[in-house]
Design an enzyme around this catalytic site. Sequence first.
Site, PDB file in Angstrom:
ATOM      1  N   LEU A 281      -7.839  17.530 -39.689  1.00  0.00           N
ATOM      2  CA  LEU A 281      -7.778  16.594 -38.570  1.00  0.00           C
ATOM      3  C   LEU A 281      -9.160  15.993 -38.319  1.00  0.00           C
ATOM      4  CD1 LEU A 281      -5.451  18.730 -36.286  1.00  0.00           C
ATOM      5  CD2 LEU A 281      -4.858  16.551 -37.345  1.00  0.00           C
TER       6      LEU A 281
ATOM      7  N   TYR B 195     -12.179  21.053 -32.505  1.00  0.00           N
ATOM      8  CA  TYR B 195     -11.511  20.012 -33.278  1.00  0.00           C
ATOM      9  C   TYR B 195     -11.387  20.465 -34.729  1.00  0.00           C
ATOM     10  CZ  TYR B 195     -16.345  18.193 -34.119  1.00  0.00           C
ATOM     11  OH  TYR B 195     -17.677  18.036 -34.438  1.00  0.00           O
ATOM     12  N   CYS B 196     -10.337  19.988 -35.385  1.00  0.00           N
ATOM     13  CA  CYS B 196     -10.005  20.367 -36.762  1.00  0.00           C
ATOM     14  C   CYS B 196     -10.062  21.891 -36.946  1.00  0.00           C
ATOM     15  CB  CYS B 196     -10.943  19.677 -37.753  1.00  0.00           C
ATOM     16  SG  CYS B 196     -10.312  19.661 -39.458  1.00  0.00           S
ATOM     17  N   PRO B 197      -9.280  22.643 -36.152  1.00  0.00           N
ATOM     18  CA  PRO B 197      -9.328  24.104 -36.250  1.00  0.00           C
ATOM     19  C   PRO B 197      -8.758  24.613 -37.564  1.00  0.00           C
ATOM     20  CG  PRO B 197      -7.503  23.416 -34.845  1.00  0.00           C
ATOM     21  CD  PRO B 197      -8.276  22.171 -35.184  1.00  0.00           C
TER      22      PRO B 197
ATOM     23  N   LYS C 103     -17.959  27.438 -32.197  1.00  0.00           N
ATOM     24  CA  LYS C 103     -17.870  26.921 -33.559  1.00  0.00           C
ATOM     25  C   LYS C 103     -18.983  25.921 -33.859  1.00  0.00           C
ATOM     26  CE  LYS C 103     -14.661  24.078 -36.345  1.00  0.00           C
ATOM     27  NZ  LYS C 103     -13.269  23.594 -36.419  1.00  0.00           N
TER      28      LYS C 103
END
Length: 280
Positions: free
Chosen positions: A93, A148-150, A161
């Site tokens: 993502l 975001y974009c896990p 993160k």
Amino acid sequence: MSEAQNLLIQEVWRVIDQSAVGLHASALQSFGMDDTLCASVGSGLSPATARTWVHERTIVLGIQDTKLPYVKDGLDFLQKEGYQIIVRNSGGLAVVLDRGVLNISLVFPEKEKGIDINRGYEAMYLLIKEMFADFQVEIEAREIIGSYCPGSYDLSIGGKKFAGISQRRLRRGVAVQIYLCVTGSGSERAGLIKQFYSLAKRDEETKFSYPEIDEGVMASLSELLGIDLSIEETMLRFLKALKERSQRLESGSLIAEEWPVFEGYHQRVVERNEKFFNGI
């Protein structure tokens, strides 16, 4: 020695450093470049190759992001904030690229046995841990909910993160890619993507599940380590860690046989992006 550690040990590592020149190029070139390297390394034309790259303010969308019900509203917001937008040719993502984000691609040949997907992730994780082994911190690899974009190989310190890892497999080449938020504000980057999803999804029900962004779970390495870490210093740490796993590093760029391949892969990515943006 683990299989992941063995993967990092190469007789020769070719290094293509685009951490400076990438600032003057579109991120579309980077995705064409990694596809080229997968084909080249996978065919045996090139040894295992490490590529580093940095781009100006760019949002890289995944394929699923393009299917958001109000995606144009989200894109308009990002453009007003001064970001270029591209769609990559692989999963995942939306992520943020800027001058404070160092991207590293490790491209391996997939030989007879093949490279298990977790082995590729683990190899990158081990390399990053070694790069920052002189700090008294624990770097964990697990999904950070609210980022975001896990993914299962989000890298974090204290639950925050700072990096995400992905993979691209093509023509018996495997590219393990990571983005490292080195400097700047992790929460500001997360807030940008949060606003994008808010505008592009609204309260609509969607088949695909998009992340509920929490700005508090993302940070840069500079913030987490409490030092003013630079891209240049991070590059030196990376090269030192890589050098310890090879007989020699070879600095270079694409060879003559690779340029026509790059032009083809780059054109594919460009055309895919043009099709998306012309259709919204």
